[in-house]
Design a protein around this motif. Structure first.
Motif, PDB file in Angstrom:
ATOM      1  N   MET A 104      41.860  56.377  49.402  1.00 31.86           N
ATOM      2  CA  MET A 104      43.217  55.875  49.623  1.00 31.86           C
ATOM      3  C   MET A 104      43.217  54.587  50.450  1.00 31.86           C
ATOM      4  O   MET A 104      44.107  53.744  50.300  1.00 31.86           O
ATOM      5  N   ASP A 105      42.215  54.426  51.304  1.00 27.44           N
ATOM      6  CA  ASP A 105      42.115  53.207  52.103  1.00 27.44           C
ATOM      7  C   ASP A 105      41.612  52.022  51.295  1.00 27.44           C
ATOM      8  O   ASP A 105      41.853  50.867  51.670  1.00 27.44           O
ATOM      9  N   ASN A 106      40.906  52.302  50.187  1.00 25.95           N
ATOM     10  CA  ASN A 106      40.247  51.231  49.438  1.00 25.95           C
ATOM     11  C   ASN A 106      40.829  50.956  48.057  1.00 25.95           C
ATOM     12  O   ASN A 106      40.642  49.854  47.529  1.00 25.95           O
ATOM     13  N   TYR A 107      41.528  51.946  47.464  1.00 25.22           N
ATOM     14  CA  TYR A 107      41.947  51.757  46.070  1.00 25.22           C
ATOM     15  C   TYR A 107      43.019  50.679  45.874  1.00 25.22           C
ATOM     16  O   TYR A 107      43.063  50.059  44.794  1.00 25.22           O
ATOM     17  N   PRO A 108      43.924  50.403  46.861  1.00 23.79           N
ATOM     18  CA  PRO A 108      44.938  49.378  46.590  1.00 23.79           C
ATOM     19  C   PRO A 108      44.346  48.021  46.225  1.00 23.79           C
ATOM     20  O   PRO A 108      44.904  47.307  45.379  1.00 23.79           O
ATOM     21  N   ALA A 109      43.217  47.655  46.824  1.00 23.75           N
ATOM     22  CA  ALA A 109      42.602  46.365  46.516  1.00 23.75           C
ATOM     23  C   ALA A 109      42.121  46.328  45.066  1.00 23.75           C
ATOM     24  O   ALA A 109      42.309  45.322  44.364  1.00 23.75           O
ATOM     25  N   THR A 110      41.516  47.426  44.594  1.00 24.09           N
ATOM     26  CA  THR A 110      41.023  47.477  43.217  1.00 24.09           C
ATOM     27  C   THR A 110      42.172  47.479  42.217  1.00 24.09           C
ATOM     28  O   THR A 110      42.110  46.794  41.188  1.00 24.09           O
ATOM     29  N   ILE A 111      43.212  48.255  42.499  1.00 23.92           N
ATOM     30  CA  ILE A 111      44.362  48.292  41.589  1.00 23.92           C
ATOM     31  C   ILE A 111      45.014  46.923  41.494  1.00 23.92           C
ATOM     32  O   ILE A 111      45.360  46.454  40.393  1.00 23.92           O
ATOM     33  N   MET A 112      45.166  46.254  42.633  1.00 23.56           N
ATOM     34  CA  MET A 112      45.773  44.921  42.617  1.00 23.56           C
ATOM     35  C   MET A 112      44.891  43.927  41.873  1.00 23.56           C
ATOM     36  O   MET A 112      45.387  43.090  41.106  1.00 23.56           O
ATOM     37  N   LEU A 113      43.579  44.031  42.067  1.00 20.17           N
ATOM     38  CA  LEU A 113      42.652  43.142  41.366  1.00 20.17           C
ATOM     39  C   LEU A 113      42.692  43.387  39.863  1.00 20.17           C
ATOM     40  O   LEU A 113      42.764  42.442  39.068  1.00 20.17           O
ATOM     41  N   ALA A 114      42.675  44.659  39.454  1.00 24.55           N
ATOM     42  CA  ALA A 114      42.655  44.991  38.036  1.00 24.55           C
ATOM     43  C   ALA A 114      43.965  44.613  37.344  1.00 24.55           C
ATOM     44  O   ALA A 114      43.957  44.022  36.258  1.00 24.55           O
ATOM     45  N   LEU A 115      45.100  44.931  37.971  1.00 24.24           N
ATOM     46  CA  LEU A 115      46.394  44.622  37.354  1.00 24.24           C
ATOM     47  C   LEU A 115      46.634  43.121  37.295  1.00 24.24           C
ATOM     48  O   LEU A 115      47.108  42.589  36.285  1.00 24.24           O
ATOM     49  N   GLY A 116      46.317  42.418  38.389  1.00 26.68           N
ATOM     50  CA  GLY A 116      46.486  40.969  38.395  1.00 26.68           C
ATOM     51  C   GLY A 116      45.591  40.290  37.381  1.00 26.68           C
ATOM     52  O   GLY A 116      46.017  39.374  36.663  1.00 26.68           O
ATOM     53  N   GLY A 117      44.329  40.744  37.288  1.00 28.97           N
ATOM     54  CA  GLY A 117      43.421  40.183  36.300  1.00 28.97           C
ATOM     55  C   GLY A 117      43.890  40.462  34.881  1.00 28.97           C
ATOM     56  O   GLY A 117      43.771  39.604  34.002  1.00 28.97           O
ATOM     57  N   SER A 118      44.444  41.662  34.657  1.00 31.10           N
ATOM     58  CA  SER A 118      44.949  42.018  33.329  1.00 31.10           C
ATOM     59  C   SER A 118      46.119  41.125  32.928  1.00 31.10           C
ATOM     60  O   SER A 118      46.210  40.667  31.787  1.00 31.10           O
ATOM     61  N   ILE A 190      48.952  37.424  47.526  1.00 31.98           N
ATOM     62  CA  ILE A 190      48.821  36.801  46.208  1.00 31.98           C
ATOM     63  C   ILE A 190      47.826  35.646  46.236  1.00 31.98           C
ATOM     64  O   ILE A 190      46.940  35.557  45.374  1.00 31.98           O
ATOM     65  N   THR A 191      47.945  34.753  47.218  1.00 33.17           N
ATOM     66  CA  THR A 191      47.055  33.588  47.270  1.00 33.17           C
ATOM     67  C   THR A 191      45.597  33.988  47.472  1.00 33.17           C
ATOM     68  O   THR A 191      44.689  33.308  46.977  1.00 33.17           O
ATOM     69  N   GLY A 192      45.374  35.083  48.187  1.00 30.78           N
ATOM     70  CA  GLY A 192      44.005  35.528  48.413  1.00 30.78           C
ATOM     71  C   GLY A 192      43.364  36.165  47.200  1.00 30.78           C
ATOM     72  O   GLY A 192      42.143  36.369  47.166  1.00 30.78           O
ATOM     73  N   MET A 193      44.169  36.493  46.177  1.00 26.10           N
ATOM     74  CA  MET A 193      43.640  37.162  44.982  1.00 26.10           C
ATOM     75  C   MET A 193      43.669  36.272  43.740  1.00 26.10           C
ATOM     76  O   MET A 193      43.201  36.694  42.679  1.00 26.10           O
ATOM     77  N   ILE A 194      44.206  35.053  43.845  1.00 28.61           N
ATOM     78  CA  ILE A 194      44.326  34.188  42.670  1.00 28.61           C
ATOM     79  C   ILE A 194      42.957  33.909  42.054  1.00 28.61           C
ATOM     80  O   ILE A 194      42.755  34.060  40.835  1.00 28.61           O
ATOM     81  N   LEU A 195      42.003  33.497  42.872  1.00 20.72           N
ATOM     82  CA  LEU A 195      40.676  33.163  42.340  1.00 20.72           C
ATOM     83  C   LEU A 195      39.964  34.388  41.762  1.00 20.72           C
ATOM     84  O   LEU A 195      39.415  34.299  40.654  1.00 20.72           O
ATOM     85  N   PRO A 196      39.943  35.538  42.443  1.00 19.18           N
ATOM     86  CA  PRO A 196      39.343  36.726  41.810  1.00 19.18           C
ATOM     87  C   PRO A 196      40.021  37.121  40.500  1.00 19.18           C
ATOM     88  O   PRO A 196      39.353  37.528  39.549  1.00 19.18           O
ATOM     89  N   TRP A 197      41.355  36.990  40.446  1.00 20.55           N
ATOM     90  CA  TRP A 197      42.061  37.300  39.200  1.00 20.55           C
ATOM     91  C   TRP A 197      41.582  36.414  38.057  1.00 20.55           C
ATOM     92  O   TRP A 197      41.283  36.891  36.965  1.00 20.55           O
ATOM     93  N   LEU A 198      41.499  35.113  38.330  1.00 19.67           N
ATOM     94  CA  LEU A 198      41.115  34.167  37.284  1.00 19.67           C
ATOM     95  C   LEU A 198      39.668  34.375  36.845  1.00 19.67           C
ATOM     96  O   LEU A 198      39.367  34.334  35.648  1.00 19.67           O
ATOM     97  N   VAL A 199      38.779  34.590  37.796  1.00 24.51           N
ATOM     98  CA  VAL A 199      37.369  34.790  37.460  1.00 24.51           C
ATOM     99  C   VAL A 199      37.191  36.084  36.668  1.00 24.51           C
ATOM    100  O   VAL A 199      36.457  36.120  35.673  1.00 24.51           O
ATOM    101  N   LEU A 200      37.856  37.160  37.103  1.00 24.44           N
ATOM    102  CA  LEU A 200      37.758  38.436  36.396  1.00 24.44           C
ATOM    103  C   LEU A 200      38.292  38.333  34.972  1.00 24.44           C
ATOM    104  O   LEU A 200      37.790  39.001  34.060  1.00 24.44           O
ATOM    105  N   SER A 201      39.292  37.474  34.768  1.00 28.52           N
ATOM    106  CA  SER A 201      39.960  37.405  33.464  1.00 28.52           C
ATOM    107  C   SER A 201      39.272  36.483  32.462  1.00 28.52           C
ATOM    108  O   SER A 201      39.632  36.493  31.278  1.00 28.52           O
TER     109      SER A 201
END
Length: 326
Positions: A104-118, A190-201
């Motif tokens: 529960m402490d770690n999953y929000p980051a993965t969900i946000m990364l996966a959904l944003g990348g999707s 949002i700004t901290g996840m923009i680059l990971p989203w783009l790279v993942l996608s």
């Protein structure tokens, strides 16, 4: 529609139960003595027996599996560690916490990364594919197809450090990647996840560009499209009303399969950018040989994928009514 979703949900429950059974048996068969790993250095045989009893390792394999499944529904007691409320995924000896609390402490980051990348690869891939099909044979079509082939041949662990060096260190266009809870600071989140989203996608939108382009061109050659044009309907109306809807049904199916791949790919992305999500947690659990944490992360990820697939099945059922009666 309700019967269709009920069948999918029941099937997901059966799959999850079999996954719990097979995975737990596989974990127990590993040549790793969890009691020895969690016993203090130089512990006596009496201390080792106490640790083994507290971890439930002195029971038969069947009793251990039964206790684990039971803990998922009613919770479980872990001796001196206290009572773990349902769904209980065991106790992490390396973190000295219940596994569900660690997740529960770690999953929000993965969900946000996966959904944003999707969202990124769907928007970019579908848009480029549609425009390429609309301008078939043009310069834009050639460039988009070339970039899609290049994107499919790249790897996250190679692109991530290059993107960091270019957009963060040299050009200063983007903030340093990192996860911030949306409720604490929406802008930084949002700004901290923009680059990971783009790279993942990258790999995914490259594939979707080619898929959408091919599907749209195929749809435009169908008899019902020619019939609609013969009735005097405008190209724009035919494009949006018939061709796009026909092409989207297969894309939704592919998207449902790719959601699982996105969650798996998030492991590499999280490690590359230092994001503390389930991917980073899985790597650390393997390093620490914490089998309870490994099992918990696996089951939680599998449950998330099954839920996503049910949502995608619902969307597919709305797009194509034939699926609901199949």
């Amino acid at each position: 529609m309700l019967r269709f979703l009920t069948r999918r949900a029941l099937g997901a429950i059966v799959i999850l139960f079999l996954l719990v059974l097979l995975t737990y048996l596989a974990v127990m068969s590993l040549p790793v003595d969890q009691a020895m790993l969690n016993c203090p250095k130089g512990c006596s045989p009496q201390q080792l027996a106490t640790v083994r009893h507290n971890m439930g390792l002195d029971k038969s394999n069947f009793e251990q599996v039964l206790d684990y499944v039971k803990g998922l529904f009613v919770g479980a007691s872990h001796g001196a560690d206290g009572f773990c409320n349902a769904p209980c995924l065991g106790y992490s000896q390396s973190r000295h916490q219940f596994v569900i609390d660690v997740i529960m402490d770690n999953y929000p980051a993965t969900i946000m990364l996966a959904l944003g990348g999707s969202v990124c690869f769907l928007v970019i891939g579908v848009t480029l594919g549609m425009v390429s099909a609309w301008k078939q044979g043009s310069l834009f079509d050639t460039i988009a197809s070339s970039f899609s082939q290049l994107g499919q041949s790249t790897q996250i662990f190679f692109v991530a450090p290059l993107a960091m060096a270019l957009f963060v260190t040299n050009l200063h266009w983007l903030d340093k990647p990192g996860y911030t809870p949306f409720t604490e600071d929406p802008i930084s989140s949002i700004t901290g996840m923009i680059l990971p989203w783009l790279v993942l996608s990258i790999i995914f939108w490259s594939n979707y560009t080619r898929q959408v382009r091919s599907l749209m061109i195929e749809q435009l050659s169908e008899d019902h499209i020619r019939a609609a044009r013969a009735k005097g309907m405008s190209n724009r109306y035919v494009w949006w009303r018939y061709a796009l809807r026909g092409a989207m049904a297969p894309i939704v199916t592919i998207f449902g399969l790719d959601l699982g791949v996105v969650l798996s790919g998030a492991v590499i992305t999280e490690v590359s950018f230092g994001i503390h999500g389930l991917g980073m947690l899985a790597v650390k659990s393997v390093t620490a040989q914490d089998t309870q944490l490994e099992l918990g992360v696996l089951l939680f990820s599998a449950a998330a994928i099954l839920v996503f697939n049910i949502v995608v099945d619902a969307a597919y059922g709305l797009l194509d009514p034939r699926v609901r009666i199949g």
